[in-house]
Design a protein around this motif. Structure first.
Motif, PDB file in Angstrom:
ATOM      1  N   HIS A 315      37.214 -16.841  -1.220  1.00  0.00           N
ATOM      2  CA  HIS A 315      36.051 -16.234  -0.329  1.00  0.00           C
ATOM      3  C   HIS A 315      36.113 -14.852  -0.318  1.00  0.00           C
ATOM      4  CE1 HIS A 315      38.384 -15.353   3.211  1.00  0.00           C
ATOM      5  NE2 HIS A 315      39.090 -16.346   2.811  1.00  0.00           N
ATOM      6  N   PHE A 316      35.054 -14.292  -1.088  1.00  0.00           N
ATOM      7  CA  PHE A 316      35.027 -12.694  -1.242  1.00  0.00           C
ATOM      8  C   PHE A 316      33.871 -12.221  -1.578  1.00  0.00           C
ATOM      9  CE2 PHE A 316      35.991 -15.126  -5.227  1.00  0.00           C
ATOM     10  CZ  PHE A 316      34.914 -14.355  -6.092  1.00  0.00           C
ATOM     11  N   LEU A 317      33.785 -10.751  -1.465  1.00  0.00           N
ATOM     12  CA  LEU A 317      32.545 -10.118  -1.690  1.00  0.00           C
ATOM     13  C   LEU A 317      32.748  -9.068  -2.776  1.00  0.00           C
ATOM     14  CD1 LEU A 317      31.070 -10.110   1.994  1.00  0.00           C
ATOM     15  CD2 LEU A 317      30.230 -11.408   0.050  1.00  0.00           C
ATOM     16  N   PHE A 318      31.759  -8.763  -3.321  1.00  0.00           N
ATOM     17  CA  PHE A 318      31.806  -7.382  -4.303  1.00  0.00           C
ATOM     18  C   PHE A 318      30.904  -6.278  -3.674  1.00  0.00           C
ATOM     19  CE2 PHE A 318      32.652 -10.660  -7.347  1.00  0.00           C
ATOM     20  CZ  PHE A 318      33.815 -10.184  -7.993  1.00  0.00           C
ATOM     21  N   ASP A 319      31.720  -5.387  -2.889  1.00  0.00           N
ATOM     22  CA  ASP A 319      30.855  -4.367  -2.263  1.00  0.00           C
ATOM     23  C   ASP A 319      30.836  -3.062  -3.144  1.00  0.00           C
ATOM     24  OD1 ASP A 319      30.634  -5.294   0.417  1.00  0.00           O
ATOM     25  OD2 ASP A 319      32.847  -4.840   0.754  1.00  0.00           O
ATOM     26  N   ILE A 320      30.098  -2.050  -3.051  1.00  0.00           N
ATOM     27  CA  ILE A 320      29.854  -0.880  -3.770  1.00  0.00           C
ATOM     28  C   ILE A 320      30.060   0.181  -2.591  1.00  0.00           C
ATOM     29  CG2 ILE A 320      28.429  -1.682  -5.429  1.00  0.00           C
ATOM     30  CD1 ILE A 320      25.880  -0.226  -4.047  1.00  0.00           C
ATOM     31  N   THR A 321      30.712   1.493  -3.340  1.00  0.00           N
ATOM     32  CA  THR A 321      31.077   2.572  -2.524  1.00  0.00           C
ATOM     33  C   THR A 321      29.793   3.590  -2.365  1.00  0.00           C
ATOM     34  OG1 THR A 321      33.282   2.701  -3.247  1.00  0.00           O
ATOM     35  CG2 THR A 321      32.490   4.796  -2.376  1.00  0.00           C
ATOM     36  N   LYS A 322      28.953   3.527  -3.443  1.00  0.00           N
ATOM     37  CA  LYS A 322      27.755   4.288  -3.517  1.00  0.00           C
ATOM     38  C   LYS A 322      26.848   3.763  -4.506  1.00  0.00           C
ATOM     39  CE  LYS A 322      26.730   9.300  -4.370  1.00  0.00           C
ATOM     40  NZ  LYS A 322      27.169  10.787  -4.852  1.00  0.00           N
ATOM     41  N   PRO A 323      25.447   3.842  -4.272  1.00  0.00           N
ATOM     42  CA  PRO A 323      24.335   3.117  -5.133  1.00  0.00           C
ATOM     43  C   PRO A 323      24.227   4.102  -6.453  1.00  0.00           C
ATOM     44  CG  PRO A 323      23.367   3.820  -2.974  1.00  0.00           C
ATOM     45  CD  PRO A 323      24.953   4.098  -2.868  1.00  0.00           C
ATOM     46  N   SER A 324      23.803   3.437  -7.527  1.00  0.00           N
ATOM     47  CA  SER A 324      23.497   4.207  -8.650  1.00  0.00           C
ATOM     48  C   SER A 324      22.011   4.621  -8.426  1.00  0.00           C
ATOM     49  CB  SER A 324      23.856   3.323  -9.817  1.00  0.00           C
ATOM     50  OG  SER A 324      22.845   2.222  -9.892  1.00  0.00           O
ATOM     51  N   GLY A 325      21.542   5.506  -9.571  1.00  0.00           N
ATOM     52  CA  GLY A 325      20.208   5.614  -9.421  1.00  0.00           C
ATOM     53  C   GLY A 325      19.490   4.423 -10.418  1.00  0.00           C
ATOM     54  N   ASN A 326      18.110   4.779 -10.461  1.00  0.00           N
ATOM     55  CA  ASN A 326      17.360   3.535 -10.748  1.00  0.00           C
ATOM     56  C   ASN A 326      17.850   3.045 -12.140  1.00  0.00           C
ATOM     57  OD1 ASN A 326      15.338   1.517 -10.475  1.00  0.00           O
ATOM     58  ND2 ASN A 326      14.140   2.802 -11.856  1.00  0.00           N
ATOM     59  N   ALA A 457      40.394  -9.914  -8.189  1.00  0.00           N
ATOM     60  CA  ALA A 457      40.511  -9.406  -6.933  1.00  0.00           C
ATOM     61  C   ALA A 457      40.628  -7.902  -7.111  1.00  0.00           C
ATOM     62  CB  ALA A 457      42.212  -9.801  -6.427  1.00  0.00           C
ATOM     63  N   LYS A 458      41.155  -7.426  -8.244  1.00  0.00           N
ATOM     64  CA  LYS A 458      41.118  -6.030  -8.510  1.00  0.00           C
ATOM     65  C   LYS A 458      39.671  -5.413  -8.805  1.00  0.00           C
ATOM     66  CE  LYS A 458      43.808  -4.162 -11.763  1.00  0.00           C
ATOM     67  NZ  LYS A 458      44.351  -4.133 -13.110  1.00  0.00           N
ATOM     68  N   LEU A 459      38.785  -6.283  -9.210  1.00  0.00           N
ATOM     69  CA  LEU A 459      37.487  -5.909  -9.276  1.00  0.00           C
ATOM     70  C   LEU A 459      36.887  -5.783  -8.063  1.00  0.00           C
ATOM     71  CD1 LEU A 459      35.622  -5.324 -11.988  1.00  0.00           C
ATOM     72  CD2 LEU A 459      34.738  -7.719 -11.876  1.00  0.00           C
ATOM     73  N   ALA A 460      37.296  -6.557  -7.200  1.00  0.00           N
ATOM     74  CA  ALA A 460      36.538  -6.428  -5.804  1.00  0.00           C
ATOM     75  C   ALA A 460      37.051  -5.101  -4.875  1.00  0.00           C
ATOM     76  CB  ALA A 460      36.734  -7.822  -5.053  1.00  0.00           C
ATOM     77  N   MET A 461      38.465  -4.754  -5.174  1.00  0.00           N
ATOM     78  CA  MET A 461      38.726  -3.584  -4.446  1.00  0.00           C
ATOM     79  C   MET A 461      38.257  -2.304  -5.080  1.00  0.00           C
ATOM     80  SD  MET A 461      42.708  -4.325  -3.706  1.00  0.00           S
ATOM     81  CE  MET A 461      42.634  -2.921  -2.596  1.00  0.00           C
ATOM     82  N   ASN A 462      37.805  -2.267  -6.320  1.00  0.00           N
ATOM     83  CA  ASN A 462      37.281  -1.038  -7.010  1.00  0.00           C
ATOM     84  C   ASN A 462      35.723  -0.558  -6.485  1.00  0.00           C
ATOM     85  OD1 ASN A 462      39.607  -0.908  -8.332  1.00  0.00           O
ATOM     86  ND2 ASN A 462      39.019  -1.603 -10.139  1.00  0.00           N
ATOM     87  N   LYS A 463      35.041  -1.621  -6.085  1.00  0.00           N
ATOM     88  CA  LYS A 463      33.723  -1.162  -5.544  1.00  0.00           C
ATOM     89  C   LYS A 463      33.035  -0.393  -6.388  1.00  0.00           C
ATOM     90  CE  LYS A 463      35.658  -1.761  -0.809  1.00  0.00           C
ATOM     91  NZ  LYS A 463      35.764  -1.130   0.646  1.00  0.00           N
ATOM     92  N   GLU A 464      32.864  -0.843  -7.717  1.00  0.00           N
ATOM     93  CA  GLU A 464      31.983  -0.112  -8.638  1.00  0.00           C
ATOM     94  C   GLU A 464      30.501  -0.552  -8.545  1.00  0.00           C
ATOM     95  OE1 GLU A 464      35.932   0.296 -10.812  1.00  0.00           O
ATOM     96  OE2 GLU A 464      34.789  -1.318  -9.947  1.00  0.00           O
ATOM     97  N   ASN A 465      29.297   0.202  -8.906  1.00  0.00           N
ATOM     98  CA  ASN A 465      28.168  -0.426  -8.604  1.00  0.00           C
ATOM     99  C   ASN A 465      27.473  -0.877  -9.963  1.00  0.00           C
ATOM    100  OD1 ASN A 465      27.318   1.901 -10.270  1.00  0.00           O
ATOM    101  ND2 ASN A 465      27.284   3.365  -8.453  1.00  0.00           N
TER     102      ASN A 465
END
Length: 643
Positions: A315-326, A457-465
């Motif tokens: 059970h996991f989520l992929f978050d982002i630190t900062k949104p990208s441009g359009n 898991a590595k991908l989820a921790m990095n929080k890329e957009n």
């Protein structure tokens, strides 16, 4: 007819139980899907059923005349013969018959007519020719070509020796030879691994028409929906049986769990009332006998176990630190490939924020190459990649080459995030089903599924957009695929992914980009929409090829050409209508025969045979409806031409 039965099968490892009390039945023309979590014992059970391993408990009863073909997952064909020679081995007995027919022809020609020897030779020849014809003796080479073509092997491969081919090609050839052998029970363990979408579609159609029974383990839900008609599920060491394809199994399983909860809760309510009555009335002289009676009732009651839902999933989520441009990523007329060898061009991408784009195309066309070019790992042969404002890329490699085999699971994540407290790293790993001492396992000792979960898991921790994913569902079981899908559906960033899992594409994709040697083509929808548009394009192309009038300088020649084309089209329609009418007549005879059989008292008393006949009847009736629709359309078109 029952071909095989597994009775009370168990596999034990000392005191540990992998599975037990397994009951499974394979009837003639069964279409069985075997599902369950990784590690539940699916592959082990297939080996026991195929006779490769003995069960610790229970028995396998097989029809003496039934043949079994078993193909383990990722099994490659090991041979120094050519592709064609190896495929011919599937028809060894038929080729012996062919040789004997040739010998008999010579012996008959040299014998004296009317003698006992000549009569004997003629009798043997007639019987052998009948058997040879019945077993497609005059068409087996065409069958080989058809199957090889389905697995993407053209004639340029026929004389290549198998030991010079790639691992993926050897795997496809092993499956091709197994299909050509046509065993009565075909057992396949993950046959869809490493097949592209075009080959998967061909295999689905082939297996739907397979003459024998099928027993298949697969994590490809789209494939299971298309091919199987019943599901056996291994869960918590036990097995349950469900009628229907994979989607129907999910519905039935949910209904079953809901029903079990209702029954359980009703019994718990009854138990509570009885216990309460006993507690309040046992010490009172006037009611003690009734209380004792209730207590005996409680003691005799067979108590239901608490219903168990799905086993523990990630059970996991992929978050982002900062949104990208359009604008996230753009390419214009780029060419991809290796060493100046172009695989696909021109490739045009316009990826916008919150897009979910599936990249599809045949194996070897350059899908992974394109992804690696977008992240800068491989150079483009032509053109440039333009990334938008604040774009951060997270990349999932299907080979998990970015994982260090020398590190433990904990080290793999902690070394990239050294300032994160250990407890937080462990919490993240726990959500991916790594807990306690599991996190100290070396990467090198992990299974494919475990490595996939570490990479995610590595991908989820990095929080890329902007997530670029290359076959993210490979090695994941069905439950964890669904968890990944849900996490990506809730993801607030942008997705570009390659996948052969059409169910996965359908749930995620808002756009599909098809990659071919001629470049890229965009379809605005999910996988099913993409299929519909492809079908429309093919029908339009066929229509144009059929109905296009060749322009000529002379108007007289043009009129002649039009008339000639119309007459040709008229003849084709007349033949089509006649053929459909003949097919309908044969089908009506089949339906009548099935209905007569089902009406017999002996058949009605045998629910297994009756069920099989009913399935055949339903299939025949569906085909009849399709033929009627085709006949109606062709008749209307013919009427227009004749008028």
């Amino acid at each position: 007819m029952i071909l095989l039965q597994a009775n009370q099968i168990a596999r034990l490892f000392g005191a540990e139980v992998l599975f037990q009390n397994i009951q499974l039945e394979v009837a003639d023309h069964s279409r069985i899907g075997l599902v369950g979590r990784n590690g539940a014992g699916k592959s082990t059970l297939l080996k026991i059923i195929a006779g490769l391993e003995a069960p610790d408990e229970g028995t396998i009863a097989k029809n003496k005349t039934a043949t079994i073909g078993y193909l383990a997952q990722d099994t490659g064909l090991d041979s120094d013969k050519t592709v064609w020679a190896e495929m011919l081995e599937a028809f060894h007995r038929l080729r012996q018959m062919e040789t004997r027919l040739g010998q008999l022809e010579q012996e008959i020609a040299q014998s004296t007519q009317g003698t006992p020897t000549a009569e004997r030779l003629l009798k043997e020849y007639d019987q052998l020719q009948h058997d040879f014809l019945a077993q497609n003796g005059y068409g087996y080479e065409a069958e080989i070509r058809s199957v090889l073509h389905g697995f993407q092997f053209d004639e340029s491969f026929y004389q290549q020796t198998i030991d010079t081919l790639s691992g993926g090609q050897k795997t496809r050839l092993a499956l091709a030879r197994m299909l050509l052998q046509k065993p009565d029970i075909l057992i396949l363990d993950e046959p869809t691994n490493h097949l592209d979408i075009e080959t998967l579609s061909w295999l689905e159609n082939y297996l739907q028409n397979y003459s024998g029974a099928l027993l298949i383990v697969s994590h490809d839900r789209y494939f299971l929906d298309k091919v199987v008609t019943e599901i056996y599920e291994i869960s918590r060491h036990k097995m349950r049986h469900y009628k229907g394809n994979y989607s129907r199994y999910l519905d039935l399983k949910a209904e079953q769990l809901q029903s079990e909860w209702k029954t359980y809760e009703k019994q718990q309510e009854e138990i509570h009332k009885l216990e309460d009555f006993v507690a309040r009335n046992l010490v009172r002289a006037s009611t003690t006998k009734r209380a004792q009676s209730r207590r005996k009732q409680l003691e005799k009651m067979e108590r239901m176990d608490r219903p168990q839902g799905d086993e523990k999933s990630a059970h996991f989520l992929f978050d982002i630190t900062k949104p990208s441009g359009n604008v996230v990523c753009q390419t214009e007329d780029v060419a991809i490939g290796y060493d100046n060898h172009i695989l696909a061009a021109p490739v045009n991408l316009d990826v916008r924020r919150k897009d979910a784009i599936a990249l599809v195309g045949p194996n070897g066309i350059g899908k992974s190459t394109l992804l690696k070019s977008l992240i800068g790992e491989l150079p483009l042969i032509k053109g440039e990649v333009h990334l938008g404002t604040n774009v951060t890329i997270g990349y999932y490699d299907q080979g998990q080459t970015e994982l260090n085999p020398q590190k433990t699971i904990l080290q793999e994540l902690w070394d990239e995030h050294p300032t994160t407290p250990e407890v937080e790293i462990r919490n993240v790993l726990g959500s991916f089903l790594f807990s306690g001492e599991d996190v100290e396992k070396p990467i090198a000792l992990l299974s494919g599924g475990e490595k996939a979960r570490v990479a995610l898991a590595k991908l989820a921790m990095n929080k890329e957009n902007f997530l670029i994913l290359d076959e993210p569902t490979n090695h994941l079981d069905i439950d964890n695929k669904e968890v990944l899908e849900n996490a990506l559906i809730d993801y607030e960033g942008t997705l570009l992914f390659v996948s052969h899992d059409r169910y996965f594409i359908n749930r995620l994709a808002s756009k599909v980009v098809e990659l071919s040697a001629e470049g890229s083509k965009l379809y605005l929808g999910d996988y099913d929409y993409y299929l519909e548009k492809k079908k429309e394009e093919e029908e339009l192309k066929a229509l144009l090829e059929t109905d296009t009038v060749i322009p000529t300088v002379s108007s007289g020649k043009e009129t002649f050409q039009n008339t000639k084309e119309q007459q040709k089209r008229l003849r084709n329609l007349q033949r089509k209508v006649t053929q459909i009418e003949e097919d309908l007549a044969k089908l009506e005879e089949t339906i009548h025969h099935l209905e007569m059989e089902m009406a017999k008292p002996a058949i009605q008393a045998d629910h297994v045979v009756l069920s099989d006949l009913n399935q055949q009847l339903e299939a025949a009736q569906e085909k009849q409806e399709a033929f009627l629709e085709d006949w109606e359309n062709a008749s209307l078109e013919l009427e227009e031409y004749e008028n």
